[in-house]
Write a protein that holds these residues in place. Structure first.
Motif, PDB file in Angstrom:
ATOM      1  N   GLU A  71      -6.909 -64.669  14.871  1.00 49.80           N
ATOM      2  CA  GLU A  71      -6.317 -63.440  15.407  1.00 49.80           C
ATOM      3  C   GLU A  71      -7.197 -62.884  16.521  1.00 49.80           C
ATOM      4  O   GLU A  71      -8.427 -62.949  16.444  1.00 49.80           O
ATOM      5  CB  GLU A  71      -6.155 -62.407  14.297  1.00 49.80           C
ATOM      6  N   VAL A  72      -6.560 -62.352  17.546  1.00 55.31           N
ATOM      7  CA  VAL A  72      -7.280 -61.732  18.660  1.00 55.31           C
ATOM      8  C   VAL A  72      -6.684 -60.356  18.923  1.00 55.31           C
ATOM      9  O   VAL A  72      -5.459 -60.193  18.918  1.00 55.31           O
ATOM     10  CB  VAL A  72      -7.187 -62.596  19.940  1.00 55.31           C
ATOM     11  N   ASP A  91      -3.356 -67.863  16.488  1.00 60.06           N
ATOM     12  CA  ASP A  91      -1.970 -67.814  16.026  1.00 60.06           C
ATOM     13  C   ASP A  91      -1.383 -66.419  15.983  1.00 60.06           C
ATOM     14  O   ASP A  91      -0.201 -66.241  15.682  1.00 60.06           O
ATOM     15  CB  ASP A  91      -1.839 -68.464  14.637  1.00 60.06           C
ATOM     16  N   ARG A  92      -2.191 -65.405  16.279  1.00 61.17           N
ATOM     17  CA  ARG A  92      -1.662 -64.041  16.329  1.00 61.17           C
ATOM     18  C   ARG A  92      -2.476 -63.239  17.313  1.00 61.17           C
ATOM     19  O   ARG A  92      -3.709 -63.248  17.263  1.00 61.17           O
ATOM     20  CB  ARG A  92      -1.714 -63.382  14.948  1.00 61.17           C
ATOM     21  N   ILE A 118     -11.472 -58.155  20.421  1.00 62.04           N
ATOM     22  CA  ILE A 118     -11.965 -58.632  19.125  1.00 62.04           C
ATOM     23  C   ILE A 118     -11.433 -60.036  18.902  1.00 62.04           C
ATOM     24  O   ILE A 118     -10.231 -60.282  19.069  1.00 62.04           O
ATOM     25  CB  ILE A 118     -11.503 -57.721  17.974  1.00 62.04           C
ATOM     26  N   VAL A 119     -12.314 -60.954  18.559  1.00 57.29           N
ATOM     27  CA  VAL A 119     -11.920 -62.293  18.135  1.00 57.29           C
ATOM     28  C   VAL A 119     -12.130 -62.366  16.630  1.00 57.29           C
ATOM     29  O   VAL A 119     -13.249 -62.212  16.147  1.00 57.29           O
ATOM     30  CB  VAL A 119     -12.741 -63.379  18.869  1.00 57.29           C
ATOM     31  N   GLY A 120     -11.053 -62.568  15.909  1.00 61.52           N
ATOM     32  CA  GLY A 120     -11.104 -62.508  14.462  1.00 61.52           C
ATOM     33  C   GLY A 120     -11.937 -63.611  13.833  1.00 61.52           C
ATOM     34  O   GLY A 120     -12.094 -64.697  14.407  1.00 61.52           O
ATOM     35  N   THR A 121     -12.463 -63.316  12.671  1.00 62.44           N
ATOM     36  CA  THR A 121     -13.183 -64.314  11.874  1.00 62.44           C
ATOM     37  C   THR A 121     -13.032 -63.946  10.408  1.00 62.44           C
ATOM     38  O   THR A 121     -12.999 -62.763  10.054  1.00 62.44           O
ATOM     39  CB  THR A 121     -14.674 -64.377  12.257  1.00 62.44           C
ATOM     40  N   GLU A 141     -15.639 -71.233  18.801  1.00 64.72           N
ATOM     41  CA  GLU A 141     -14.889 -71.883  19.884  1.00 64.72           C
ATOM     42  C   GLU A 141     -13.762 -71.000  20.379  1.00 64.72           C
ATOM     43  O   GLU A 141     -13.482 -70.955  21.582  1.00 64.72           O
ATOM     44  CB  GLU A 141     -14.347 -73.229  19.393  1.00 64.72           C
ATOM     45  N   HIS A 142     -13.115 -70.281  19.458  1.00 63.42           N
ATOM     46  CA  HIS A 142     -12.033 -69.382  19.878  1.00 63.42           C
ATOM     47  C   HIS A 142     -12.545 -68.358  20.891  1.00 63.42           C
ATOM     48  O   HIS A 142     -11.907 -68.097  21.918  1.00 63.42           O
ATOM     49  CB  HIS A 142     -11.462 -68.644  18.665  1.00 63.42           C
ATOM     50  N   GLY A 143     -13.703 -67.752  20.587  1.00 68.41           N
ATOM     51  CA  GLY A 143     -14.239 -66.738  21.478  1.00 68.41           C
ATOM     52  C   GLY A 143     -14.576 -67.273  22.851  1.00 68.41           C
ATOM     53  O   GLY A 143     -14.291 -66.629  23.875  1.00 68.41           O
TER      54      GLY A 143
END
Length: 433
Positions: free
Chosen positions: A208-209, A353-354, A385-388, A407-409
């Motif tokens: 989620e971002v 994905d969101r 915010i990059v979710g974790t 990696e997402h961030g």
């Protein structure tokens, strides 16, 4: 360090996690960042007082620096670099100059917290051998991940055909609200078209971002010392002026400060100490507090009322009070235009994905100094915010991050920077200022 950062995100983050250093004591952390930045190769690297004016710092500790200097020296940090950071002037700014194009700032924070990390078998850093090696200190808020992102993004942009200027602020002392102001006042914040700030987790899951936070609370940290007169508690209590009693009155009355009709306000006394023995009227008391507000003006209201409350309580008991604002930060909201751009970018990143265009923050952050500076100068800013998936809350002994989010961030930040390059200038919505 010849291996690309992108290929060692996890090992880099774990290495940083093992050596947390609190606000204005990030000597070895800064040295590690400098080593990595030099290996990347940038056009300008400023460390400590070359990155900001030390006089603009807030919440600088009066003592306790030397043990951290010695620990950094024992870890191999050279004396020349330690000398540049003398007095706790930690942190760094790295600049890439790549011709015509937008000037983009990226802010990441680097300090740890005074928390003893869990050694439980089900705590991954303990189980996998990268628990904090510094007793009583921990990266319990994800700043190890943030630094990893900052370095990886710097490397990726250096290796790309990006055109423009990228300024990465490796900011110290976020947890005490002390490092954002000097970074924002520095020459490196001049003429930025865009400012990106970022945080991991904050109760948002992996995948989620949040494209931009809204309603961060303006905040101030306040220290208060009450001086009274000591006396024998049995023989002559009437000869004393009880600083502890005054402090108790101040604490009770602080929580009775009227809330404001214009929005949310907060006050908290988080630490208090007084006295020396059961048979001595306490001549000194000390407490540490904070006030917050939904707007900067509401925070100022609470700060002024808190100071007045403490001083009035001291006078009531024949004492005197010294109230010091240790640090503070304003409210600054993310710009809708950047939120929209980040949303579009994040929706195209593998593993995301969101995407939430916006979310209320509900806490405080001194990145708002940089955001406010850029916005005041006509640029745009967002705090994403990059979710974790974190097993427990931030600022707890068992906090950890899902390393897939590393990696997402990187991907979200790099692709956002490239999209800003291609769309520059990102026009403001009609009617907005």
């Amino acid at each position: 360090m010849n291996e690309p950062i992108r290929d060692r995100l996890v090992t880099l983050r774990r290495s940083l996690h093992r050596h947390p250093e609190p606000a204005w004591r990030e000597f070895a952390t800064t040295a590690r960042l400098v080593d990595e930045i030099r290996a990347i190769g940038v056009d300008e690297l400023a460390v400590g007082p070359d990155a900001y004016d030390p006089a603009d710092r807030m919440a600088v500790p009066d003592a306790d620096l030397e043990p951290w200097v010695e620990r950094a020296r024992e870890r191999g940090v050279d004396d020349a670099l330690l000398e540049r950071m003398a007095g706790g002037n930690t942190g760094a700014v790295a600049v890439l100059e790549r011709g015509e194009g937008p000037a983009i700032g990226l802010r990441v924070d680097i300090d740890g917290l005074f928390i003893e990390e869990s050694d439980a078998d089900d705590h991954d850093p303990a189980a996998e051998g990268f628990r904090s090696e510094i007793g009583g200190t921990m990266h319990a808020c994800g700043h190890d991940a943030h630094m990893t992102w900052g370095l990886a993004v710097l490397e990726a942009i250096k290796q790309s055909d990006f055109s423009g200027r990228l300024v990465v602020f490796f900011q110290p002392a976020e947890e005490t609200g002390g490092g954002g102001c000097p970074m924002a006042k520095s020459e490196f914040a001049d003429d930025l078209d865009y400012l990106l700030a970022i945080h991991v987790g904050l109760d948002h899951p992996t995948g989620e971002v949040v494209a931009g936070i809204e309603k961060p609370l303006a905040m101030c940290h306040v220290d208060a010392t009450i001086e009274g007169t000591s006396a024998h508690a049995g023989k002559a209590p009437n000869e004393g002026d009880n600083a502890m009693h005054a402090m108790g009155t101040a604490i009770e009355n602080a929580y009775g400060i009227p809330r404001h009709a214009d929005g949310m306000t907060r006050v908290n006394i988080g630490y208090a100490e007084a006295g020396s023995a059961s048979n001595v009227i306490a001549e000194r008391a000390h407490m540490e507090a904070e006030a917050r507000g939904e707007t900067t003006e509401l925070m100022e209201y609470m700060k002024d009322r808190l100071e007045r409350t403490v001083k009035s309580a001291a006078r009531m008991h024949g004492c005197r009070a010294d109230v010091e604002v240790v640090s503070e930060s304003p409210r600054a909201d993310s710009d809708p235009e950047l939120q929209s751009l980040v949303s579009t970018v994040a929706n195209g990143v593998d593993g995301i994905d969101r995407v939430l265009p916006a979310a209320d923050f509900g806490a405080s952050e001194d990145a708002t100094f940089l955001m406010e500076r850029v916005q005041r100068d006509g640029g745009l800013a967002t705090y994403m915010i990059v979710g974790t998936d974190h097993p427990t809350s931030h600022h707890t002994p068992t906090f950890d991050v899902d390393e897939d989010s590393l990696e997402h961030g990187v991907d979200v930040l790099v692709e956002t920077i490239r999209e800003l390059e291609h769309q520059h200038p990102v026009a403001r919505n009609e009617g907005e200022t």
